[in-house]
Design an enzyme around this catalytic site. Sequence first.
Site, short mmCIF file in Angstrom:
data_model
loop_
_atom_site.label_atom_id
_atom_site.label_comp_id
_atom_site.label_asym_id
_atom_site.label_seq_id
_atom_site.Cartn_x
_atom_site.Cartn_y
_atom_site.Cartn_z
N ASP A 31 0.85 -1.19 0.00
CA ASP A 31 0.00 0.00 0.00
C ASP A 31 0.89 1.24 0.00
O ASP A 31 1.87 1.32 0.73
CB ASP A 31 -0.94 0.00 1.22
CG ASP A 31 -2.08 0.98 1.05
OD1 ASP A 31 -3.23 0.54 0.91
OD2 ASP A 31 -1.81 2.21 1.03
N ILE A 32 0.51 2.21 -0.81
CA ILE A 32 1.31 3.42 -0.95
C ILE A 32 1.27 4.27 0.32
O ILE A 32 2.15 5.11 0.54
CB ILE A 32 0.81 4.22 -2.18
CG1 ILE A 32 1.89 5.13 -2.74
CG2 ILE A 32 -0.45 5.00 -1.87
CD1 ILE A 32 1.53 5.71 -4.10
N ASN A 87 -12.78 -2.62 3.06
CA ASN A 87 -13.72 -1.51 3.04
C ASN A 87 -14.75 -1.81 1.96
O ASN A 87 -14.40 -2.17 0.83
CB ASN A 87 -12.99 -0.20 2.72
CG ASN A 87 -12.07 0.22 3.86
OD1 ASN A 87 -12.39 0.04 5.03
ND2 ASN A 87 -10.92 0.78 3.53
N VAL A 96 -11.37 2.52 -4.07
CA VAL A 96 -11.05 1.81 -5.33
C VAL A 96 -12.05 0.65 -5.44
O VAL A 96 -12.05 -0.25 -4.59
CB VAL A 96 -9.60 1.30 -5.33
CG1 VAL A 96 -9.32 0.56 -6.64
CG2 VAL A 96 -8.61 2.44 -5.12
N HIS A 100 -10.30 -5.49 -2.99
CA HIS A 100 -8.94 -5.69 -2.47
C HIS A 100 -9.03 -5.88 -0.97
O HIS A 100 -9.83 -5.23 -0.29
CB HIS A 100 -8.04 -4.50 -2.81
CG HIS A 100 -8.61 -3.19 -2.41
ND1 HIS A 100 -9.61 -2.55 -3.15
CD2 HIS A 100 -8.38 -2.39 -1.34
CE1 HIS A 100 -9.94 -1.44 -2.56
NE2 HIS A 100 -9.22 -1.31 -1.44
N HIS A 102 -7.09 -5.34 2.51
CA HIS A 102 -5.97 -4.74 3.23
C HIS A 102 -5.44 -5.81 4.18
O HIS A 102 -6.21 -6.38 4.97
CB HIS A 102 -6.42 -3.54 4.06
CG HIS A 102 -6.90 -2.38 3.25
ND1 HIS A 102 -6.10 -1.30 2.95
CD2 HIS A 102 -8.09 -2.13 2.66
CE1 HIS A 102 -6.78 -0.42 2.22
NE2 HIS A 102 -8.00 -0.91 2.04
#
Length: 116
Positions: A31-32, A87, A96, A100, A102
């Site tokens: 993750d950025i 989420n 997004v 995905h 996390h």
Amino acid sequence: MAEPSIFTRILQGDIPGEIVAETERVFAIKDISPQAPLHLLVIPKTQEYRDVAALAAGDPSLLAEMITLANDLAAEHADGDFRVLFNTGAGAGQTVFHVHAHVLAGGLGEKSLVGG
Ligand code: AMP
């Protein structure tokens, strides 16, 4: 055809991203904006499913593959313990809409986010 998501563009090499693992159907990136010592995103290669509820209804085995990869990566990059967060919906912070997970690990402490 839907526009490629940011994750699809990373997978295709169109924008930079640190891919740390890849299987036939799933990949993982850093993750950025990490929220834990280890913060990975585990993502199906298909962007067909917008969130975890759609994925669970449409392809539960792909959801299981994501969790298996999360487990492997937590063992490889941290002490094996990890937290998974999806989420689901804008009101819950999803930004997004390409499902995905996390995966948070490494020095989380023993206190859970909820309960105990
Ligand atoms: P969510 O808010 O659950 O949809 O999560 C989207 C996540 O994608 C956030 O944690 C962002 O930090 C992360 N993110 C956005 N752009 C990138 C990128 N280019 N590379 C890696 N992670 C990103």
